[in-house]
Write a protein that holds these residues in place. Structure first.
Motif, PDB file in Angstrom:
ATOM      1  N   ARG A 155      10.164 -24.912 -48.103  1.00 30.37           N
ATOM      2  CA  ARG A 155      10.033 -23.503 -47.730  1.00 30.37           C
ATOM      3  C   ARG A 155      11.197 -23.072 -46.833  1.00 30.37           C
ATOM      4  O   ARG A 155      11.663 -23.838 -46.005  1.00 30.37           O
ATOM      5  N   TYR A 212      10.960 -14.324 -40.560  1.00 34.80           N
ATOM      6  CA  TYR A 212       9.980 -13.501 -39.860  1.00 34.80           C
ATOM      7  C   TYR A 212      10.684 -12.482 -38.968  1.00 34.80           C
ATOM      8  O   TYR A 212      11.677 -12.803 -38.316  1.00 34.80           O
ATOM      9  N   THR A 258      12.060 -19.925 -50.623  1.00 38.84           N
ATOM     10  CA  THR A 258      12.324 -21.348 -50.731  1.00 38.84           C
ATOM     11  C   THR A 258      13.792 -21.589 -50.401  1.00 38.84           C
ATOM     12  O   THR A 258      14.607 -20.665 -50.434  1.00 38.84           O
ATOM     13  N   HIS A 279      11.409 -19.608 -44.685  1.00 38.09           N
ATOM     14  CA  HIS A 279      10.666 -18.389 -44.401  1.00 38.09           C
ATOM     15  C   HIS A 279      11.315 -17.614 -43.271  1.00 38.09           C
ATOM     16  O   HIS A 279      11.657 -18.188 -42.229  1.00 38.09           O
ATOM     17  N   ILE A 301       7.595 -10.496 -43.345  1.00 38.77           N
ATOM     18  CA  ILE A 301       7.733 -11.897 -43.744  1.00 38.77           C
ATOM     19  C   ILE A 301       8.386 -11.997 -45.117  1.00 38.77           C
ATOM     20  O   ILE A 301       8.019 -11.278 -46.051  1.00 38.77           O
ATOM     21  N   TYR A 302       9.328 -12.910 -45.229  1.00 40.07           N
ATOM     22  CA  TYR A 302       9.931 -13.275 -46.508  1.00 40.07           C
ATOM     23  C   TYR A 302       9.648 -14.754 -46.728  1.00 40.07           C
ATOM     24  O   TYR A 302      10.353 -15.612 -46.218  1.00 40.07           O
ATOM     25  N   PRO A 303       8.609 -15.108 -47.505  1.00 40.79           N
ATOM     26  CA  PRO A 303       8.249 -16.505 -47.723  1.00 40.79           C
ATOM     27  C   PRO A 303       9.039 -17.119 -48.884  1.00 40.79           C
ATOM     28  O   PRO A 303       8.512 -17.342 -49.983  1.00 40.79           O
TER      29      PRO A 303
END
Length: 214
Positions: free
Chosen positions: A163, A167, A184, A165, A180-182
């Protein structure tokens, strides 16, 4: 220039204008149902909405299929947390957050733990005229061996999603928003510019979904 040449130029110009007018825009302006925030998000991304009263509201923007993302789904989220108010996460009742700093510290500790790598340490940026917190973290997450998208195998043959991520935590009077951008590690850079657009265009219009207009 003779009449025939002039006509050709005019036709080409008209065709170019027609194509430009039909070109799909890159972003669209989104205002939440509660009229508490506005933001520019990628054009044609789907919108999903979840709420738990006025304590917790999550708006997710889901992008097109991308095999480099977990479950093939790039996305951004805008979440509202009322200050100190508990909320349900999964099947558990979570304790509320007393500050934006507590949110950042607990998220890093509880969600990513000791095997995380800070791609961007917690620091302040200006969002909607407010002092927001920004950080980016990378950490592996074990997943079932038959996971198809966004996963890879380590040297021991274990399957994991690496991951990455991002914030951004934006304060308000009675709570805060979390952008949030989750992503990879493999796919993060692909939509980073769109997430930056979301952050830079984000505007707080009210003090939360049920708050007063600013």
């Amino acid at each position: 220039m003779n009449a025939k040449t002039l006509l050709s130029v005019l036709l080409v110009s008209a065709a170019a204008l027609s194509l430009s007018s039909c070109r799909q825009p890159k972003y669209f302006h989104y205002t939440s149902d509660a009229q508490d925030f506005a933001v520019e998000v990628p054009y044609a991304w789907r919108v999903f909405y979840e709420e738990q009263g006025s304590n917790y509201v999550n708006t997710t923007f889901l992008g097109p299929f991308d095999p480099d993302f977990f479950r093939g789904a790039p996305s951004f989220s805008v979440r509202w947390h009322a200050m100190g108010a508990p909320f349900v996460h999964g099947f558990d009742m979570e304790q509320g957050y007393a500050s934006t700093e507590e949110y950042a510290e607990r998220t890093l500790k509880e969600l990513y733990q000791e095997n995380s790598l800070m791609e961007q340490n917690i620091h302040h940026i200006k969002v909607s005229g407010k002092q927001a917190l920004h950080f980016v973290v990378s950490a592996p997450m074990s997943v079932p061996g038959d996971t198809r998208y966004g996963a890879s195998r380590d040297e021991q043959g274990n399957t994991a999603v690496l991951r990455q991520h991002a914030y951004v935590v934006v304060p308000a009077e009675s709570g805060f928003y979390v952008l949030i951008y989750p992503g990879t590690r493999t796919g993060f850079s692909r939509y980073e510019d769109r997430f930056n657009k979301l952050v830079n265009s984000f505007r707080v219009l009210k003090d939360g979904p049920t708050g007063t207009k600013l």
